[in-house]
Design an enzyme around this catalytic site. Structure first.
Site, PDB file in Angstrom:
ATOM      1  N   CYS A 130      70.008  31.087   4.078  1.00 19.14           N
ATOM      2  CA  CYS A 130      69.203  32.247   4.871  1.00 19.14           C
ATOM      3  C   CYS A 130      67.876  32.041   4.473  1.00 19.14           C
ATOM      4  O   CYS A 130      66.861  32.274   5.412  1.00 19.14           O
ATOM      5  CB  CYS A 130      70.069  33.767   4.689  1.00 19.14           C
ATOM      6  N   LYS A 164      86.101  40.875   3.949  1.00 21.94           N
ATOM      7  CA  LYS A 164      86.312  39.857   4.925  1.00 21.94           C
ATOM      8  C   LYS A 164      85.478  38.631   4.677  1.00 21.94           C
ATOM      9  O   LYS A 164      84.242  38.769   5.014  1.00 21.94           O
ATOM     10  CB  LYS A 164      86.123  40.540   6.262  1.00 21.94           C
TER      11      LYS A 164
HETATM   12  P1  NAP Z   1      78.214  35.178  11.677  1.00 21.82           P
HETATM   13  O1  NAP Z   1      78.542  34.275  12.326  1.00 21.82           O
HETATM   14  O2  NAP Z   1      77.277  36.440  11.738  1.00 21.82           O
HETATM   15  O3  NAP Z   1      79.223  35.762  10.456  1.00 21.82           O
HETATM   16  C1  NAP Z   1      79.137  36.492   9.478  1.00 21.82           C
HETATM   17  C2  NAP Z   1      80.319  37.593   9.110  1.00 21.82           C
HETATM   18  O4  NAP Z   1      80.724  38.271  10.388  1.00 21.82           O
HETATM   19  C3  NAP Z   1      81.771  36.570   9.274  1.00 21.82           C
HETATM   20  O5  NAP Z   1      82.814  37.028   8.177  1.00 21.82           O
HETATM   21  C4  NAP Z   1      82.022  36.658  10.636  1.00 21.82           C
HETATM   22  O6  NAP Z   1      83.541  36.265  10.839  1.00 21.82           O
HETATM   23  C5  NAP Z   1      81.843  38.169  11.264  1.00 21.82           C
HETATM   24  N1  NAP Z   1      81.725  38.261  12.440  1.00 21.82           N
HETATM   25  C6  NAP Z   1      81.462  37.365  13.322  1.00 21.82           C
HETATM   26  N2  NAP Z   1      81.514  37.917  14.745  1.00 21.82           N
HETATM   27  C7  NAP Z   1      82.003  39.220  14.657  1.00 21.82           C
HETATM   28  C8  NAP Z   1      82.022  40.043  15.259  1.00 21.82           C
HETATM   29  N3  NAP Z   1      82.012  40.169  16.701  1.00 21.82           N
HETATM   30  N4  NAP Z   1      82.452  41.495  14.640  1.00 21.82           N
HETATM   31  C9  NAP Z   1      82.608  41.512  13.626  1.00 21.82           C
HETATM   32  N5  NAP Z   1      82.285  40.667  12.582  1.00 21.82           N
HETATM   33  C10 NAP Z   1      82.076  39.388  13.033  1.00 21.82           C
HETATM   34  O7  NAP Z   1      77.164  34.367  10.370  1.00 21.82           O
HETATM   35  P2  NAP Z   1      77.654  32.978   9.600  1.00 21.82           P
HETATM   36  O8  NAP Z   1      77.651  31.880  10.449  1.00 21.82           O
HETATM   37  O9  NAP Z   1      78.917  33.200   8.934  1.00 21.82           O
HETATM   38  O10 NAP Z   1      76.458  32.743   8.535  1.00 21.82           O
HETATM   39  C11 NAP Z   1      75.387  32.269   8.772  1.00 21.82           C
HETATM   40  C12 NAP Z   1      74.438  33.420   8.940  1.00 21.82           C
HETATM   41  O11 NAP Z   1      74.269  34.123   7.927  1.00 21.82           O
HETATM   42  C13 NAP Z   1      72.918  32.887   9.142  1.00 21.82           C
HETATM   43  O12 NAP Z   1      72.211  33.509  10.246  1.00 21.82           O
HETATM   44  C14 NAP Z   1      71.960  33.293   7.936  1.00 21.82           C
HETATM   45  O13 NAP Z   1      70.883  33.425   7.848  1.00 21.82           O
HETATM   46  C15 NAP Z   1      72.852  34.357   7.472  1.00 21.82           C
HETATM   47  N6  NAP Z   1      72.745  34.758   5.941  1.00 21.82           N
HETATM   48  C16 NAP Z   1      72.037  35.811   5.428  1.00 21.82           C
HETATM   49  C17 NAP Z   1      71.985  35.871   3.942  1.00 21.82           C
HETATM   50  C18 NAP Z   1      71.067  36.867   3.743  1.00 21.82           C
HETATM   51  O14 NAP Z   1      71.163  37.540   2.415  1.00 21.82           O
HETATM   52  N7  NAP Z   1      70.094  37.619   4.490  1.00 21.82           N
HETATM   53  C19 NAP Z   1      72.602  35.150   3.177  1.00 21.82           C
HETATM   54  C20 NAP Z   1      73.486  34.255   3.553  1.00 21.82           C
HETATM   55  C21 NAP Z   1      73.395  34.074   4.984  1.00 21.82           C
HETATM   56  P3  NAP Z   1      84.137  34.936  11.375  1.00 21.82           P
HETATM   57  O15 NAP Z   1      83.853  34.168  10.231  1.00 21.82           O
HETATM   58  O16 NAP Z   1      85.292  35.044  11.946  1.00 21.82           O
HETATM   59  O17 NAP Z   1      82.926  34.334  12.456  1.00 21.82           O
END
Ligand code: NAP
Ligand code: MG
Length: 500
Positions: A301, A190
């Site tokens: 991140c 996804k």
């Molecule tokens: P996010 O809002 O947590 O979304 C990540 C994924 O989860 C998306 O595909 C999102 O779908 C899905 N999602 C959102 N709400 C959900 C729910 N209620 N149930 C199931 N799935 C759900 O994160 P983001 O804004 O895309 O990315 C930014 C974050 O990622 C930051 O906190 C960053 O630090 C972190 N990150 C971490 C790493 C690492 O390797 N540690 C690498 C890159 C990024 P939608 O797109 O529809 O919201």
């Protein structure tokens, strides 16, 4: 080879993105015909209306993935056969890198330079590296008495859900898909709702490379529907998630309330960049300081946004980092001269701008940047000085181009403040003394520490977080393959010894 701005625009004009779900080797509309829009963050214009996978579509994809997994056409194929397919996929990504990079730049607001680098080099390298690992995952023979033979074998773990963020759309897909496919798993991907297009194109290339139908399925959709249906699905064995800490927590709940699937989490961070008093403030260090914060517009991140600088160096450091920040060119992501593109959505842009206002209100000094312009969601990189550890901009993940300098007195204080966070993804340390560097590196609760540079490592080195930045699971390195393998013991009772 780099592209000119005219070339990127010509490629963009000719693109016809695929917008349907990819299930069992075919593109298909959502079961209810639903669609959602993805925008071009550089203009705010709608780029495409993309099929929105429903829970019924997740069921369909999981059934296809399970069928092919049980058939064994991929899961029990000779590893050298999987290797050849993944090597072909690496080659196809390289061959299509310009098209993929322009598509991703349009969908995400990332610069074309970064997209070309990630998609032309890193993504194929991931498929190649894990392809090469596929036929090197040896099992073991346990030391038993002569009457028994105990084989410890590795098997593909089953059907895996890969839930992705928007900041590195194709690269995060490759981080997870390459080891999962090499291991023999069937995958349900996804992509983030903001950036579904490049991963859909990858699915087409995977089919062309010979990935069997059903082994790779791509389900664009919203988190609350598609993401949740994956998290709660009773026939998915593992979810590997990268995204925010909040949503990572939801996946643990989904697992607990469904089939107790294994959840691997890579989440947020607020990583420190530590400059001790013996560090040399040369151009290299300043470049690392600026890139650690502003690379990918700070939407990273492991961005090192808490810059803990010894008080003796802090004034000169602030001046030099500010000068470097002012040199970044912010603007059209498709122009190869651009260093920082657009924030991914207007909402995210507003969120980052509110942190900048909060920083000033809290009493941090804004030395440069922090202004925004449009159309699109652009922000000039912000440098704040005079942070204190309790300020919100020193504690919360901002995920935008906002660097904060926090003066510290001595190594012990630097370590104490660096550790004073709920996150634990990354840290950088600058010192000329290797003993001090190792002393700190061993005491920092985070998954990656870089010394005298800002680096996340590469495909060979495991990447992940301590504390609320991650679970024990790791992306990258041989460790990532382990996430997608089960361990089985086959205990064989042998017949009586010959001649007894
Ligand atoms: P996010 O809002 O947590 O979304 C990540 C994924 O989860 C998306 O595909 C999102 O779908 C899905 N999602 C959102 N709400 C959900 C729910 N209620 N149930 C199931 N799935 C759900 O994160 P983001 O804004 O895309 O990315 C930014 C974050 O990622 C930051 O906190 C960053 O630090 C972190 N990150 C971490 C790493 C690492 O390797 N540690 C690498 C890159 C990024 P939608 O797109 O529809 O919201
Ligand atoms: Mg988009």
């Amino acid at each position: 080879m780099a592209l000119t701005a005219d070339e990127t625009r010509a490629i963009a004009a000719a693109l016809v993105p695929e917008t349907r779900l990819f299930i069992a080797g075919a593109f298909t509309d959502a079961s209810d015909g639903g669609r959602f829009e993805t925008i071009n963050p550089a203009t705010g214009a709608v780029l495409a209306a993309v099929a929105h996978a429903t829970a019924a579509d997740v069921d369909r994809a999981v059934a296809a993935a399970r069928r092919v997994f049980d058939d064994g056409i991929w899961s029990r194929a000779a590893p050298e056969d999987r290797k050849q397919v993944l090597l072909r996929l690496a080659g196809l990504v390289r061959a299509h890198r310009n098209e993929l990079a322009v598509l991703e730049s349009l969908d995400s607001g990332k610069t074309i330079t970064d997209c070309l680098h990630e998609i032309g080099n890193e993504v194929p390298n991931f498929f190649q590296w894990y392809a090469e690992l596929a036929d090197k995952a040896f099992g073991k023979v346990a030391p038993t008495g002569e009457a028994n033979l105990a084989l410890i074998v590795k098997e593909p773990a089953g059907v895996v859900g890969l839930v992705l963020p928007w900041n590195f759309p194709l690269l995060m897909a490759a981080w997870k898909l390459a080891p999962a496919l090499a291991a023999g798993c069937s995958c349900i991907v996804k992509p983030a709702e903001q950036t579904p297009l490049s991963v859909l194109r990858l699915a087409e290339l995977a089919r062309e490379a010979g990935v069997p139908d059903g082994v790779l399925n791509v389900l664009p959709g919203l988190g609350e529907t598609t993401g949740q249906a994956i998290g709660r699905h009773p026939d998915i064995d593992i979810v590997s998630f990268t995204g925010s800490t909040e949503v990572g927590g939801y996946f643990l709940r989904y697992a607990g309330e469904s089939n107790l699937k294994v959840i691997g989490l890579e989440m947020g961070g607020k990583s420190p960049f530590i400059v001790l008093d013996d560090a040399v403030l040369d151009d290299g260090l300043i470049e690392h300081a600026a890139m650690s914060a502003f690379w990918n517009g700070g939407q990273n991140c492991s961005a090192n946004m808490r810059q803990l600088v010894d008080a003796k160096l802090a004034a000169e450091y602030a001046e030099r980092v500010t000068a470097r920040a002012r040199a970044f060119r912010v603007g059209d992501p498709l122009d190869p001269a651009t260093d920082i593109g657009a924030m991914v959505t207007p909402e995210h842009h507003r969120r980052v701008m509110s942190y900048i206002a909060r920083g000033s209100a809290e009493g941090a000094r804004l030395l440069s940047g922090g202004t925004s312009f449009g159309p699109g969601s652009f922000i000039e990189p912000a440098v704040f000085a005079g942070l204190t550890p309790d300020m919100v901009i020193a504690r919360e993940e901002i995920f935008g181009p906002v660097l904060g300098i926090l003066p510290v007195n001595g190594m012990a204080e630097a370590l104490r403040i660096a550790r004073d966070t709920e996150y634990g993804l990354h840290a950088s340390i600058f010192t000329r003394d290797i003993d001090r560097a190792l002393w700190m590196a061993r005491r920092l609760p985070c998954g990656t520490v870089s010394v005298n540079g800002f680096s996340e490592g590469d495909v060979k080195t495991p990447f992940g977080g301590y504390r609320r930045s991650g679970s024990l699971a790791r992306d990258n390195g041989a460790e990532a393959m382990d996430q997608y393998l089960q361990t089985k013991t086959i205990w064989i009772c042998t017949s009586k010894p010959v001649g007894a």
